[in-house]
Design an enzyme around this catalytic site. Structure first.
Site, short mmCIF file in Angstrom:
data_model
loop_
_atom_site.label_atom_id
_atom_site.label_comp_id
_atom_site.label_asym_id
_atom_site.label_seq_id
_atom_site.Cartn_x
_atom_site.Cartn_y
_atom_site.Cartn_z
N ASP A 100 21.61 19.75 -13.51
CA ASP A 100 20.48 19.81 -14.44
C ASP A 100 19.25 19.57 -13.58
O ASP A 100 19.01 18.43 -13.14
CB ASP A 100 20.66 18.74 -15.52
N HIS B 104 22.69 11.97 -17.66
CA HIS B 104 21.66 12.10 -16.64
C HIS B 104 22.10 11.46 -15.32
O HIS B 104 21.38 10.67 -14.73
CB HIS B 104 20.33 11.49 -17.12
N GLU C 146 20.03 23.49 -25.17
CA GLU C 146 20.94 22.88 -24.20
C GLU C 146 22.13 22.15 -24.83
O GLU C 146 22.27 20.94 -24.68
CB GLU C 146 20.17 21.90 -23.31
N GLU D 183 21.76 24.96 -20.24
CA GLU D 183 20.38 24.75 -20.73
C GLU D 183 19.46 25.84 -20.22
O GLU D 183 19.41 26.12 -19.02
CB GLU D 183 19.87 23.39 -20.22
N ARG E 57 27.38 21.41 -19.89
CA ARG E 57 26.09 21.62 -20.58
C ARG E 57 25.49 22.90 -20.02
O ARG E 57 25.64 23.18 -18.82
CB ARG E 57 25.15 20.42 -20.34
N HIS F 186 9.87 16.61 -21.47
CA HIS F 186 10.05 16.42 -22.92
C HIS F 186 8.64 16.46 -23.48
O HIS F 186 7.96 15.44 -23.55
CB HIS F 186 10.75 15.10 -23.23
N HIS G 79 14.42 20.34 -26.73
CA HIS G 79 13.13 19.64 -26.86
C HIS G 79 12.04 20.61 -26.44
O HIS G 79 12.29 21.62 -25.77
CB HIS G 79 13.13 18.38 -25.98
N ASP H 95 13.38 23.35 -16.81
CA ASP H 95 14.46 22.39 -17.10
C ASP H 95 15.72 23.22 -17.38
O ASP H 95 15.87 23.76 -18.47
CB ASP H 95 14.05 21.55 -18.32
N HIS I 254 23.75 14.48 -27.81
CA HIS I 254 22.29 14.60 -27.67
C HIS I 254 21.78 15.75 -28.52
O HIS I 254 22.57 16.51 -29.09
CB HIS I 254 21.90 14.78 -26.19
N ASP J 238 0.80 -1.23 0.00
CA ASP J 238 0.00 0.00 0.00
C ASP J 238 0.83 1.28 0.00
O ASP J 238 0.31 2.35 0.28
CB ASP J 238 -0.99 0.01 1.17
N TYR K 135 31.11 16.87 -24.01
CA TYR K 135 31.46 15.83 -23.05
C TYR K 135 32.76 15.19 -23.55
O TYR K 135 32.74 14.48 -24.57
CB TYR K 135 30.32 14.81 -22.95
#
Ligand code: GLY
Ligand code: MN
Ligand code: MN
Length: 439
Positions: free
Chosen positions: A268, A251, A384, A408, A406, A367, A360, A279, A356, A53, A388
């Site tokens: 991020d 990620h 973004e 963004e 990165r 997304h 988006h 984001d 990447h 539960d 890397y």
């Protein structure tokens, strides 16, 4: 926001969509529907976390939020459009859980059948336990086509499918809502602006709090404290805090890795306000000062991002934005001595360093839905770019190996160009270093 007279309902200090706007959204969907058709939207499933539960924190399906804001599991929205001309009847029916003292003792108050009508604008509301019989009655006459996109609560969907089968109706899977959700109203933009403001503030706090010796999870705590302290906003996705080479995983969830003096840290993180996501990614030096190599890569990613943001114009294509960014990145990498070319033992392709997409759509989903190539006012997208740089890749000049950056932002397409909703999160080298120095 209120100064601009944007029709938002403020509930407990949180901006949210008004009943009038929900009704207008349903009206737009009815306009798109063919005569004698219906749309069925089933709620997201409640998912057990452990035991029998304890469930994961419930998040309503975005299509259901878009059409009604109805927040509970075990619910079904049915829109029916019957008849023609003056005899046309468009109705919004909600199937919901009844109010029930035994269940409410554990799980809190339910909206109930009256609430579905009075507070959520349903023309008719029924108990979900009557779904089979009442859905059958609703669809038995005057309905030729049924739009029913699956992907939510599979048990409820199976009950709907039984009814459709009995009536001999085919399920049309086309998602009519995507185009509506892609272009945001001023109210949606105001809510998204608040979501981005909170997330930007969280990033700034993380930068100010950062110091060698803390762990990724300490910065996550700062970020999520700001979300919770601002109207109980929740993360719009699992918060990413990546120390040093952890940033090479796109990620990387915040863990216990210590933040080392001399490394970068990539965060991020975004939040959700009344269902709408922000984001944002920022990358900054753990000790408050970029090294030369870190600064060179950082400024290149930033230049690529600014070029893409600059290319945001009504009528521009996503490919235009991609090109604006990748031209800058390619030129800059060459200048820094990267052997760019077709992948080989000696040459390295841009997509290996930037694996990447540029961004988006953003909205109720981080997304977000929508299938478009050309920008129109009211669309919101992330921009973004990242680089890397593998720590063991001998094609990469040595001083840059192991660096991950990165940046963004969340950008609205306006008549005059891009409006950056996340602009409060500092991103110039000088700005970051000043903030981290407490200036
Ligand atoms: N935060 C996930 C992404 O940037 O797409
Ligand atoms: Mn993103
Ligand atoms: Mn992101």
């Amino acid at each position: 926001m209120s100064a601009k007279n944007i029709p938002i309902a403020w509930i407990d200090g949180v901006p949210t969509v008004t009943a009038q706007e929900y009704a207008a959204r349903r009206a737009k969907l009815f306009d798109k529907l063919p005569d004698n058709s219906a749309v069925i939207v089933v709620s997201a499933a409640e998912v057990l976390r452990n035991g029998s539960d304890n469930t994961y924190t419930y998040r309503q399906r975005s299509d259901a939020l878009y059409l009604s804001g109805f927040p509970e599991a075990n619910s079904v929205i049915v829109l029916t459009k019957k008849g023609q001309g003056k005899a046309r009847r468009q109705q919004f029916t909600l199937f919901v859980s009844r109010q029930d003292r035994a269940s409410e003792l554990w799980h809190g108050k339910r909206v109930g059948i009256e609430g579905a009508r009075d507070d959520f604008g349903a023309d008719r509301a029924y108990s979900i336990t009557t779904l089979g019989g009442n859905l059958r009655k609703l669809l038995a006459t005057g309905i030729e086509q049924v739009f029913f996109a699956r992907g939510a609560d599979s048990k409820l969907e199976a009950r709907v499918a039984v009814v459709l089968k009995k009536l001999g109706r085919r399920e049309l899977n086309s998602n009519l809502l995507d185009d509506l959700r892609l272009v945001k109203s001023e109210a949606e933009l105001a809510i998204m602006s608040r979501s981005a403001q909170i997330a930007a503030f969280a990033h700034q706090l993380a930068m100010r709090s950062c110091a060698p010796g803390l762990a990724e999870s300490d910065l996550k705590a700062e970020i999520e404290y700001v979300f919770t302290a601002n109207g109980n906003a929740c993360p719009s996705y699992d918060t990413i805090v990546a120390a040093g080479v952890n940033g090479l995983s796109l990620h990387h969830p915040a863990g216990r890795t210590p933040l080392a003096d001399g490394d970068l840290v990539l965060i991020d993180a975004g939040c959700e306000v009344s269902g709408y996501a922000s984001d944002i990614t920022r990358t900054f030096p753990v000790n408050g000062r970029f090294s030369t190599a870190q600064r060179e890569i950082y400024e290149l990613v930033l230049a690529g991002q600014l070029a893409a943001i600059d290319a945001v114009k009504v009528g521009a294509s996503l490919a235009d934005l991609d090109k604006a960014c990748s031209d800058v990145l390619k030129q800059g990498l060459k200048t820094l001595g990267f052997p760019l070319g077709k992948t080989s033992a000696k040459k390295i392709a841009l997509h290996e360093l930037f694996p990447h997409g540029l961004g988006h759509w953003l909205g109720l989903d981080v997304h977000d839905v929508g299938d478009a190539e050309i920008l129109v006012p009211g669309m919101v997208l992330t921009i973004e770019p990242g680089l890397y740089l593998g720590k063991d890749d001998e094609r990469i000049p040595k001083q840059y190996r192991g660096i991950a950056v990165r940046i963004e932002d969340d950008v609205v397409v306006r008549e005059h160009g891009g409006e950056i909703l996340s602009r409060d999160a500092v991103k110039t080298v000088a700005g970051i270093e000043a903030l981290m120095a407490g200036l």
